[in-house]
Design an enzyme around this catalytic site. Structure first.
Site, PDB file in Angstrom:
ATOM      1  N   ASN A  45      35.532  98.084 125.256  1.00  0.00           N
ATOM      2  CA  ASN A  45      36.837  97.514 125.589  1.00  0.00           C
ATOM      3  C   ASN A  45      37.861  97.685 124.473  1.00  0.00           C
ATOM      4  O   ASN A  45      39.062  97.639 124.733  1.00  0.00           O
ATOM      5  CB  ASN A  45      36.667  96.025 125.906  1.00  0.00           C
ATOM      6  CG  ASN A  45      38.004  95.315 126.013  1.00  0.00           C
ATOM      7  OD1 ASN A  45      38.747  95.496 126.971  1.00  0.00           O
ATOM      8  ND2 ASN A  45      38.337  94.519 124.992  1.00  0.00           N
TER       9      ASN A  45
ATOM     10  N   THR B  81      47.935  89.508 129.273  1.00  0.00           N
ATOM     11  CA  THR B  81      47.210  89.188 128.047  1.00  0.00           C
ATOM     12  C   THR B  81      48.227  88.912 126.944  1.00  0.00           C
ATOM     13  O   THR B  81      49.433  89.120 127.122  1.00  0.00           O
ATOM     14  CB  THR B  81      46.324  90.361 127.597  1.00  0.00           C
ATOM     15  OG1 THR B  81      47.171  91.488 127.298  1.00  0.00           O
ATOM     16  CG2 THR B  81      45.317  90.750 128.682  1.00  0.00           C
TER      17      THR B  81
ATOM     18  N   ARG C  43      37.317  93.480 115.066  1.00  0.00           N
ATOM     19  CA  ARG C  43      37.774  93.530 113.674  1.00  0.00           C
ATOM     20  C   ARG C  43      38.124  92.161 113.103  1.00  0.00           C
ATOM     21  O   ARG C  43      38.212  92.012 111.887  1.00  0.00           O
ATOM     22  CB  ARG C  43      38.977  94.457 113.566  1.00  0.00           C
ATOM     23  CG  ARG C  43      38.646  95.906 113.881  1.00  0.00           C
ATOM     24  CD  ARG C  43      39.814  96.826 113.597  1.00  0.00           C
ATOM     25  NE  ARG C  43      40.990  96.469 114.388  1.00  0.00           N
ATOM     26  CZ  ARG C  43      42.197  97.006 114.217  1.00  0.00           C
ATOM     27  NH1 ARG C  43      42.381  97.914 113.261  1.00  0.00           N
ATOM     28  NH2 ARG C  43      43.200  96.643 114.993  1.00  0.00           N
ATOM     29  N   GLY C  44      38.351  91.166 113.968  1.00  0.00           N
ATOM     30  CA  GLY C  44      38.787  89.859 113.500  1.00  0.00           C
ATOM     31  C   GLY C  44      37.691  88.812 113.619  1.00  0.00           C
ATOM     32  O   GLY C  44      37.416  88.318 114.719  1.00  0.00           O
TER      33      GLY C  44
ATOM     34  N   ASP D 272      35.049  98.130 112.889  1.00  0.00           N
ATOM     35  CA  ASP D 272      36.126  98.968 113.421  1.00  0.00           C
ATOM     36  C   ASP D 272      35.476 100.135 114.159  1.00  0.00           C
ATOM     37  O   ASP D 272      34.842 100.995 113.536  1.00  0.00           O
ATOM     38  CB  ASP D 272      36.994  99.473 112.271  1.00  0.00           C
ATOM     39  CG  ASP D 272      38.149 100.356 112.741  1.00  0.00           C
ATOM     40  OD1 ASP D 272      38.222 100.653 113.951  1.00  0.00           O
ATOM     41  OD2 ASP D 272      38.965 100.751 111.884  1.00  0.00           O
ATOM     42  N   VAL D 273      35.613 100.162 115.487  1.00  0.00           N
ATOM     43  CA  VAL D 273      34.912 101.187 116.269  1.00  0.00           C
ATOM     44  C   VAL D 273      35.414 102.594 115.972  1.00  0.00           C
ATOM     45  O   VAL D 273      34.735 103.574 116.296  1.00  0.00           O
ATOM     46  CB  VAL D 273      35.005 100.907 117.789  1.00  0.00           C
ATOM     47  CG1 VAL D 273      34.351  99.582 118.138  1.00  0.00           C
ATOM     48  CG2 VAL D 273      36.449 100.958 118.287  1.00  0.00           C
TER      49      VAL D 273
ATOM     50  N   TYR E 128      48.548 107.498 123.992  1.00  0.00           N
ATOM     51  CA  TYR E 128      47.661 106.513 124.625  1.00  0.00           C
ATOM     52  C   TYR E 128      47.110 107.059 125.936  1.00  0.00           C
ATOM     53  O   TYR E 128      45.904 106.961 126.214  1.00  0.00           O
ATOM     54  CB  TYR E 128      48.442 105.223 124.858  1.00  0.00           C
ATOM     55  CG  TYR E 128      47.691 104.161 125.626  1.00  0.00           C
ATOM     56  CD1 TYR E 128      46.686 103.414 125.012  1.00  0.00           C
ATOM     57  CD2 TYR E 128      48.002 103.881 126.956  1.00  0.00           C
ATOM     58  CE1 TYR E 128      46.000 102.430 125.713  1.00  0.00           C
ATOM     59  CE2 TYR E 128      47.324 102.907 127.660  1.00  0.00           C
ATOM     60  CZ  TYR E 128      46.326 102.180 127.032  1.00  0.00           C
ATOM     61  OH  TYR E 128      45.651 101.213 127.734  1.00  0.00           O
TER      62      TYR E 128
ATOM     63  N   ILE F  47      41.309  90.892 127.606  1.00  0.00           N
ATOM     64  CA  ILE F  47      40.324  91.385 128.559  1.00  0.00           C
ATOM     65  C   ILE F  47      38.916  91.301 127.977  1.00  0.00           C
ATOM     66  O   ILE F  47      37.962  90.925 128.667  1.00  0.00           O
ATOM     67  CB  ILE F  47      40.663  92.828 128.976  1.00  0.00           C
ATOM     68  CG1 ILE F  47      41.936  92.840 129.835  1.00  0.00           C
ATOM     69  CG2 ILE F  47      39.502  93.467 129.740  1.00  0.00           C
ATOM     70  CD1 ILE F  47      42.457  94.229 130.155  1.00  0.00           C
TER      71      ILE F  47
END
Length: 261
Positions: free
Chosen positions: A93, A193, A41-42, A65-66, A158, A21
């Site tokens: 996101n 996804t 992160r990537g 990293d948020v 979650y 997304i």
């Protein structure tokens, strides 16, 4: 700013932009004329996306990293040091989803779901808001989930985090409503996804169902009988960032085929 490029001159930062997304949102905002900062992160995935976006997006990559408040603050300092324009549009996101029966939901799982999904949204909004307030204009769009609107079994951590994202969205929207800033949430249902395909493969491996049977577990929640496409979520996010959506504030918009009404 033209009707064809409603976000021309705007700087958008998308977290968790490397795939799924987030990548679809970055593509759509770039098509609408925004310049992009891709945060995640990537580095490799972010760099590949930056190279695939239109050159007009002038896409830059930030590895962060948020869930780490200091890392987020440093990311914003880096933007300033590099002379980047202030962030006009923030799309929160970045997220993770992990499942477990409630009785087997560990402290670690609980904290991980809160850290990236809820704390990360808070950290980035806090970093972006001062410049928006100074400019008298801004858009914050939080990618939540139908799990934050209705809940699902086996994903209590979650779902709690995403409910928190919606509560944060509504509260912040009220604080900044008279300051030229809107804050909204987009709540996708099950979306096609890489992450969902991994979940389907996990169902196949753990239950012995075939792929179609496992896929049906996810499509059954959508009254349209299908998975949401990432581009559909991106379209909703992009519209909320345009001048046409200036009166939309504090909303949790379900992109789910009618699963949540």
């Amino acid at each position: 700013m033209s009707a064809a490029l409603p976000l021309a001159g705007r700087h958008a930062l998308v977290t968790g932009a490397g795939r799924g997304i987030g990548a679809a949102i970055a593509h759509r905002l770039a098509v609408d004329g925004a310049t992009l900062t891709l945060l995640g992160r990537g580095r490799d995935a972010l760099q590949a996306l930056a190279e695939a976006l239109p050159t007009t997006a002038h896409a830059r990559v930030l590895v962060c990293d948020v869930a780490d408040a200091e890392a987020v603050a440093q990311a914003w300092r880096t933007l300033q040091e590099e002379g980047a324009a202030a962030v006009d549009i923030l799309v929160n996101n970045a997220g993770q989803a992990a499942s477990a029966p409630f009785a087997r939901t560990s402290d670690d799982l609980w904290q991980r779901m809160l850290a990236v999904n809820l704390n990360g949204t808070f950290h980035c909004a806090r970093a972006a808001l001062p410049a928006m307030l100074a400019a008298g204009w801004g858009r914050i769009v939080n990618v939540a989930s139908t799990a934050g609107q209705r809940g699902y079994a086996y994903v209590a951590a979650y779902a709690a985090a995403k409910h928190g994202v919606i509560g944060l969205t509504r509260s912040l929207a009220l604080e900044v409503a008279a300051k030229g800033i809107t804050v909204n949430a987009v709540c996708p249902g099950f979306t096609e996804t890489d992450l969902l395909r991994e979940s389907i493969a996990n169902v196949v491996n753990t239950t012995g169902r075939d792929t179609e049977g496992a896929r049906a577990e996810f499509t059954r929640h959508n009254p349209q009988g299908r998975l949401v496409q990432a581009e559909e979520v991106a379209d909703a996010v992009a519209w909320l960032c345009t001048p046409a959506a200036r009166s939309i504030n504090g909303q949790a918009i379900s992109v789910s085929g009618g699963e949540v009404m």
